[in-house]
Design an enzyme around this catalytic site. Structure first.
Site, PDB file in Angstrom:
ATOM      1  CD  GLU A 174       0.269  -4.508   3.006  1.00 52.07           C
ATOM      2  OE1 GLU A 174       0.088  -4.867   1.831  1.00 52.07           O
ATOM      3  OE2 GLU A 174      -0.008  -3.375   3.428  1.00 52.07           O
ATOM      4  CG  ASP A 230      -4.433  -3.332   8.487  1.00 51.07           C
ATOM      5  OD1 ASP A 230      -4.313  -2.280   9.142  1.00 51.07           O
ATOM      6  OD2 ASP A 230      -4.648  -3.340   7.265  1.00 51.07           O
TER       7      ASP A 230
HETATM    8  C1  LIG Z   1      -4.341  -1.528   1.204  1.00 52.23           C
HETATM    9  C2  LIG Z   1      -3.311  -2.340   0.508  1.00 52.23           C
HETATM   10  O1  LIG Z   1      -2.358  -1.799  -0.010  1.00 52.23           O
HETATM   11  N1  LIG Z   1      -3.487  -3.672   0.511  1.00 52.23           N
HETATM   12  C3  LIG Z   1      -2.636  -4.576  -0.193  1.00 52.23           C
HETATM   13  C4  LIG Z   1      -3.179  -5.984  -0.073  1.00 52.23           C
HETATM   14  C5  LIG Z   1      -2.285  -7.006  -0.743  1.00 52.23           C
HETATM   15  C6  LIG Z   1      -2.921  -8.325  -0.989  1.00 52.23           C
HETATM   16  C7  LIG Z   1      -2.019  -9.330  -1.657  1.00 52.23           C
HETATM   17  N2  LIG Z   1      -0.726  -9.475  -1.047  1.00 52.23           N
HETATM   18  C8  LIG Z   1      -1.858  -9.010  -3.134  1.00 52.23           C
HETATM   19  O2  LIG Z   1      -0.855  -8.401  -3.516  1.00 52.23           O
HETATM   20  O3  LIG Z   1      -2.725  -9.381  -3.931  1.00 52.23           O
HETATM   21  C9  LIG Z   1      -2.569  -4.179  -1.658  1.00 52.23           C
HETATM   22  O4  LIG Z   1      -1.503  -4.412  -2.284  1.00 52.23           O
HETATM   23  O5  LIG Z   1      -3.539  -3.641  -2.231  1.00 52.23           O
END
Ligand SMILES: CC(=O)N[C@@H](CCC[C@H](N)C(=O)O)C(=O)O
Length: 373
Positions: free
Chosen positions: A127, A68
């Site tokens: 993200e 990513d």
């Molecule tokens: C690995 C990681 O930190 N991923 C993010 C993915 C975010 C998805 C979305 N924006 C949300 O907040 O639901 C995470 O915050 O876990």
């Protein structure tokens, strides 16, 4: 003397961009890729992402590797000599590591091709709002669907030289959460003539916290986090609006449904109690990261027997990853890469150790070589 891929990581670290705005990042990656020998490479862009195929010698399958590429809206406080040049933007989730590791593995196989084809996916907007799901339905992916797929994520809590992994469920189901409150504003000295949305927002944030403690089965973990509150205009005006921004994490689809239905029920109560309008928007939702059991166990055995990487058997985490949408369609797995940072993911001082980069490249090269003949 820093290695090429550490210096690439430092370059990328300086140009973090938000989801689907990764124009400089894409240009940097393309510039690097276009400098590689062309005979085995095909490069195709998709929005701000890139698909790169490295043709094998006598392919019977395609092995994919996904990295990513987006950053976060965080003001960096690492004190590094190569900080973000973009105000209020930071690679605070290690995607600069993910990209440089992918380039390292890709570069190796350009000059040391194996039998099978390899597909490297540089995916935007992990993200938010999510690049994996639309990438999966792109005509490129439909026509070039790989047979297996791998990804990693940096893990500040594990030492360099380790990886952590788990067959089956690794990351949670997620849903973003945006709640807008609209009431009646007015003079700070005449509260009886208003419906104060700052008070309503404060109450609602507290009410939301009772959902996990009282409505979700405690054996089936869930998280409701409100990460941002905005509202009002100035200190002596009662606010006619407020906005809560957050995220929901659950280990099961049933709990996600339950949490959302409780948020909606509490919102109905808020409407009555505060005579206000409440609008809920769930934004982007990510499917859980569900590692293929057989491939994961095989990878663990390989890493333990054929490399000097220490494998940690970990538990599932409440982090989300839209890589889940890729694993839903393609067998594969994601693993954590130990990078040993005092500060965690999404922290303004996250500072992963760069020695993890060559270690990850070496592990992935060996494993892909083993899988791809
Ligand atoms: C690995 C990681 O930190 N991923 C993010 C993915 C975010 C998805 C979305 N924006 C949300 O907040 O639901 C995470 O915050 O876990």
């Amino acid at each position: 003397m820093v290695s090429d891929f550490i210096s690439i990581r430092r370059d990328l670290h300086q140009i973090p961009e938000l989801g689907f705005q990764e124009f400089k990042t894409q240009a940097y990656l393309l510039d690097y890729l276009n400098g590689l020998p062309k005979d085995r490479l095909t490069i195709e862009t998709w929005k701000t992402g890139i698909f790169v195929k490295v043709k094998g010698k006598k392919p019977t399958k395609t092995i994919a590797y996904r990295a990513d590429i987006d950053g976060l809206p965080i003001e960096e406080q690492t004190g590094l000599a190569f900080p973000s040049k973009h105000e209020g933007r930071m690679h605070a989730c290690g995607h600069d590591f993910h990209m440089s590791i992918a380039l390292g593995v890709l570069t190796h196989f350009v000059s040391h091709p194996i039998d099978d084809d390899l597909l490297f996916i540089f995916q935007p907007a992990e993200e938010g709002p999510g690049g994996a799901e639309p990438m999966m339905t792109s005509s490129y992916m439909v026509e070039n669907k790989p047979d297996m797929i791998i990804a990693l994520h940096v893990a500040p809590e594990y030492p360099v030289g380790t990886i952590a992994v788990k067959p089956g469920l690794l990351f949670a189901n997620t849903s973003e959460l945006f709640i807008d409150l609209k009431g009646k504003g007015g003079h700070a000295a005449y509260p009886h003539q208003t419906n104060d949305m700052v008070i309503a927002a404060c109450q609602f944030v507290n009410q939301l916290q009772s959902i996990v403690s009282r409505n979700v089965n405690p054996l089936d973990s869930a998280v409701v986090t409100i990460g941002k509150i905005t509202g009002g205009t100035v200190q002596n005006v009662i606010a006619d609006n407020a906005r809560l921004e957050g995220t929901i994490r659950t280990l099961s689809a049933e709990s996600m449904k339950k949490v959302k239905s409780r948020i909606e029920a509490l919102a109905e109560g808020l409407k009555v109690g505060y005579e206000c309008e409440v609008t809920i928007d769930y934004g982007a939702m990510y499917y859980q990261v569900d590692n293929d059991e057989t491939l994961t166990e095989e990878f663990v055995a390989f890493a333990e027997e054929q490399t000097n990487i220490k494998v940690i058997r970990c538990r599932e985490a409440m982090t989300g990853e839209d890589f889940g949408y890729m694993l839903k369609e393609i067998p594969g797995f994601m693993f954590w890469l130990g990078v040993d940072s005092e500060y965690g993911l999404h922290h303004a001082k996250l500072n992963p150790h760069e020695e993890a980069i060559p270690k990850a490249i070496d592990l992935l090269v060996k494993y892909i070589q083993y899988k791809g003949n």
